[in-house]
Scaffold this active site. Sequence first.
Site, PDB file in Angstrom:
ATOM      1  N   CYS A   1       4.373  51.470   8.701  1.00 46.60           N
ATOM      2  CA  CYS A   1       5.422  50.515   8.317  1.00 46.60           C
ATOM      3  C   CYS A   1       5.475  50.439   6.779  1.00 46.60           C
ATOM      4  CB  CYS A   1       5.099  49.163   8.940  1.00 46.60           C
ATOM      5  SG  CYS A   1       6.280  47.885   8.538  1.00 46.60           S
TER       6      CYS A   1
ATOM      7  N   LYS B   1       1.962   4.792   1.653  1.00 47.48           N
ATOM      8  CA  LYS B   1       1.979   5.339   3.010  1.00 47.48           C
ATOM      9  C   LYS B   1       1.547   6.799   2.913  1.00 47.48           C
ATOM     10  CE  LYS B   1       4.664   5.386   7.235  1.00 47.48           C
ATOM     11  NZ  LYS B   1       4.328   6.722   7.675  1.00 47.48           N
TER      12      LYS B   1
ATOM     13  N   CYS C   1       3.724  42.882  12.801  1.00 51.58           N
ATOM     14  CA  CYS C   1       4.157  44.234  13.116  1.00 51.58           C
ATOM     15  C   CYS C   1       2.874  45.062  13.243  1.00 51.58           C
ATOM     16  CB  CYS C   1       5.040  44.789  12.004  1.00 51.58           C
ATOM     17  SG  CYS C   1       5.212  46.586  12.129  1.00 51.58           S
TER      18      CYS C   1
ATOM     19  N   CYS D   1      10.423  48.851  10.292  1.00 50.46           N
ATOM     20  CA  CYS D   1      10.067  50.089  10.999  1.00 50.46           C
ATOM     21  C   CYS D   1      10.447  50.041  12.478  1.00 50.46           C
ATOM     22  CB  CYS D   1       8.583  50.387  10.825  1.00 50.46           C
ATOM     23  SG  CYS D   1       7.537  49.287  11.791  1.00 50.46           S
TER      24      CYS D   1
ATOM     25  N   LYS E   1      10.381   3.954   3.775  1.00 56.03           N
ATOM     26  CA  LYS E   1      10.305   5.411   3.600  1.00 56.03           C
ATOM     27  C   LYS E   1      11.140   5.846   2.400  1.00 56.03           C
ATOM     28  CE  LYS E   1       9.412   7.823   7.288  1.00 56.03           C
ATOM     29  NZ  LYS E   1       8.419   8.660   7.840  1.00 56.03           N
TER      30      LYS E   1
ATOM     31  N   ASP F   1       0.608  10.496   3.751  1.00 56.12           N
ATOM     32  CA  ASP F   1       1.208  11.422   4.704  1.00 56.12           C
ATOM     33  C   ASP F   1       0.129  12.356   5.236  1.00 56.12           C
ATOM     34  OD1 ASP F   1       3.125  12.557   6.197  1.00 56.12           O
ATOM     35  OD2 ASP F   1       4.067  13.700   4.584  1.00 56.12           O
TER      36      ASP F   1
ATOM     37  N   TYR G   1      -7.298   1.990   5.827  1.00 55.76           N
ATOM     38  CA  TYR G   1      -6.303   0.940   5.583  1.00 55.76           C
ATOM     39  C   TYR G   1      -6.247  -0.150   6.650  1.00 55.76           C
ATOM     40  CZ  TYR G   1      -3.655   4.357   8.355  1.00 55.76           C
ATOM     41  OH  TYR G   1      -3.260   5.262   9.292  1.00 55.76           O
TER      42      TYR G   1
ATOM     43  N   CYS H   1      10.262  44.931  14.242  1.00 60.93           N
ATOM     44  CA  CYS H   1      10.035  44.868  12.796  1.00 60.93           C
ATOM     45  C   CYS H   1      11.324  45.249  12.050  1.00 60.93           C
ATOM     46  CB  CYS H   1       8.902  45.811  12.419  1.00 60.93           C
ATOM     47  SG  CYS H   1       8.656  45.928  10.636  1.00 60.93           S
TER      48      CYS H   1
ATOM     49  N   GLU I   1       0.834  -1.205   0.000  1.00 65.75           N
ATOM     50  CA  GLU I   1       0.000   0.000   0.000  1.00 65.75           C
ATOM     51  C   GLU I   1       0.860   1.244   0.000  1.00 65.75           C
ATOM     52  OE1 GLU I   1      -2.658  -0.023   3.430  1.00 65.75           O
ATOM     53  OE2 GLU I   1      -2.887  -2.167   3.005  1.00 65.75           O
TER      54      GLU I   1
HETATM   55  S1  IVH Z   1      -1.187   0.517   8.800  1.00 63.09           S
HETATM   56  C1  IVH Z   1      -1.302  -1.350  12.951  1.00 63.09           C
HETATM   57  N1  IVH Z   1      -1.180   1.525   6.418  1.00 63.09           N
HETATM   58  O1  IVH Z   1       1.671   5.583   9.157  1.00 63.09           O
HETATM   59  C2  IVH Z   1      -0.892  -0.759  11.674  1.00 63.09           C
HETATM   60  N2  IVH Z   1      -0.547   2.950   8.212  1.00 63.09           N
HETATM   61  O2  IVH Z   1       4.086   5.260  10.953  1.00 63.09           O
HETATM   62  C3  IVH Z   1      -1.626   0.438  11.395  1.00 63.09           C
HETATM   63  N3  IVH Z   1      -0.021   5.239   7.556  1.00 63.09           N
HETATM   64  O3  IVH Z   1       0.148   5.589  12.295  1.00 63.09           O
HETATM   65  C4  IVH Z   1      -1.030   1.257  10.362  1.00 63.09           C
HETATM   66  N4  IVH Z   1      -0.408   4.981   5.402  1.00 63.09           N
HETATM   67  O4  IVH Z   1      -0.975   6.889  10.428  1.00 63.09           O
HETATM   68  C5  IVH Z   1      -0.945   1.762   7.710  1.00 63.09           C
HETATM   69  N5  IVH Z   1      -1.280   2.298   4.239  1.00 63.09           N
HETATM   70  C6  IVH Z   1      -1.036   2.528   5.526  1.00 63.09           C
HETATM   71  C7  IVH Z   1      -0.630   3.779   6.003  1.00 63.09           C
HETATM   72  C8  IVH Z   1      -0.386   3.960   7.365  1.00 63.09           C
HETATM   73  C9  IVH Z   1      -0.060   5.833   6.347  1.00 63.09           C
HETATM   74  C10 IVH Z   1       0.388   5.936   8.782  1.00 63.09           C
HETATM   75  C11 IVH Z   1      -0.473   5.658   9.982  1.00 63.09           C
HETATM   76  C12 IVH Z   1       0.439   5.110  11.025  1.00 63.09           C
HETATM   77  C13 IVH Z   1       1.752   5.613  10.554  1.00 63.09           C
HETATM   78  C14 IVH Z   1       2.846   4.692  11.051  1.00 63.09           C
END
Ligand code: IVH
Length: 667
Positions: free
Chosen positions: A431, A113, A425, A410, A313, A115, A222, A407, A111
């Site tokens: 200013c 990740k 400011c 000014c 990552k 952000d 997820y 500032c 999956e």
């Molecule tokens: S699974 C028990 N899947 O990453 C496992 N987490 O560093 C639950 N996150 O706290 C997490 N994408 O907020 C999972 N596809 C994904 C994710 C994901 C982002 C975040 C999540 C978690 C953090 C962990």
Amino acid sequence: MKAQQEVLELSKELRKHNHSYYVLSKPTISDYDFDMKLSRLNKLEQENPSLLVPDSPTQRIGGDITEKFEKVAHSSPMLSLSNSYNKEDIQEWAERAVKLTGNEELEYTLELKYDGVAISLRYEEGKLIKAVTRGDGNTGEDVTTNVRTIKSIPLKLHGDYPDKFEIRGEIFLPHASFEKLNKTREEEGEPLYANPRNTASGTLKSQNSKIPASRGLDCFLYYLVLDKNPYKGHFKSLEKAGEWGFKVPQQKLKYVAKSATLDGVMEFIRYWDNEKKKLPFEIDGIVIKVNSYQLQDEMGLTAKSPRWAIAYKFKAENLSTQLVEITYQVGRTGAITPVANLEPLLLAGTTVKRASLHNQDQIEKLGIHEKDFVFVEKGGEIIPKVTNVDLDKRLANAKPVRFIPTCPECHTALVRKEGEAHHYCPNADFCPPQITGRIEHFISRKAMNIDGLGAETILQLFEAGLIRIPADLYDLTREQILPLERLAEKSVENILIGLEDSKAQPFEKVLFGLGIRYVGETVAKKLAKHFKNVQSIKSASLESLVKVDEIGERIAESVYEYLNIEANLSQIRRMEEAGLCFEAIEVILDSEVLNGKKIVVSGVFTKLSRNELKTLIEANGGKVVGSISAKTDLLIAGENMGPAKKIKADTLGIKIIDETAFLRLID
Ligand code: IVH
């Protein structure tokens, strides 16, 4: 039809359209028709309050206030993931997984990740009951009121969903929403938000749910938490959650995949490392999960994270360079933005010389000292960011950077209001960059659109003592400007013509140009449309200002305050005398048959010219738009219209009519 039945049917229909639009990204209705149905439902609910239920589609517009977010204990801890940064880490993790399960042929779910901000959603009998943030993993905060406004989170499920369960996922702000928000902030002279993640997190904690409702937050789910999960594995659970109405990653888009080999895992990582820039939202890596629930149970958890999952990552291109100095910019509202001036550095194909440091907290968090070597990264945002300090290279006796107390322009002592991240400011009237900033805003394209004038000339005119406030521009004479350096006869002419032409700008542009805090383009339009002239806005009470669509207390107070300051009123009087427009010009409509409809005109016409068509559309309340989108209501097709346009309109279900049918329609 009885109200109750109509409410039920409308709710069902709107829910379906919402799901198609926000979860499946496949619109099934035009915005206009959706709004009509929603306002009909709203009206019925207002007339029959007993028919209003918390999961009604009308409840997504927000407005509820949360004074304090209640603490809620999670049913099971919200864990984090262990991180990895290279192939070897993943290989080691996979070997451990094989050992722990005794299974040589593991299947992985792959999956993105996301952000954003983790969220846990509780559903009972198919209804959203509670939404809780991660908090410290054991206890989070109840943000249900705000989460209800996120359109891709279903308030009511369909299909064979379990009676009671929790589902976890990530709330995030897509790039488009983030950029739109920052564009508005810029127009309002407010400091920009740093990145989508922090903005999503801040938005989720807003006390007024109108804020999350207006910002376009989104959510991917997820992780399904069920006592006795009837499905064999994680992948199947995601599919089922999709059937119940949740937004889960789509296989078709490769947002999720299964792999039985490590090569497949690495291929998925490589693919997204290359393609991540094209995604409409931010990701910071890939998550690899052992698919089978039975094997997940066998592997178990550590105190912090499950052993059955690991995050990979992405490495953002991140290089270090030396800080030359920190300078501070003063915006037209007085907001101060610290900027790191750097030794030039080549990063991801461009030379970076400056990076925003946002505010005092950011400087303190990074712990920057003078002349430090700092790591700079170009993430999803356009402005590069300083991510950390290279402590090994810190010079002996280097002093920590202190945020300036006064500032830079000014020298007035800066103020930072409680709860605000930025310093301001307060010397608004004297200013210099605030004075010129306000005039620059006034002449900008979206306000008075004065050709011939730019930031440089404004500064020159200001320094020559010829202008202090926008109204002064209209007293400028040829004789005053001509002696200024670099301003030849022709440029002076252009300035004066530009000023004269600007008197034709409509009321809402003038209103926007005044630079009233929080009055961006949209708010200015709403005010102009509602009050029709400046006189009515001046005499409006705070209560009547708040009643205007999309005007909250913060904006109302700002407008009210502005119009109760004598200097501002006197400037408006001078502008009125100069001939600027302080009244909305009433368009006399032939009819309202096309009221609010967005119409595309394409091809060659025989009975009418394009201009005539346009005039007729507008005279009947419609709006001509340039290209076909889900928001288009109608396509008027002439001869030789391109086939691509027809296909697009057909796919989006947009009605197509010819010239004759159009004339019949407005007749
Ligand atoms: S699974 C028990 N899947 O990453 C496992 N987490 O560093 C639950 N996150 O706290 C997490 N994408 O907020 C999972 N596809 C994904 C994710 C994901 C982002 C975040 C999540 C978690 C953090 C962990």
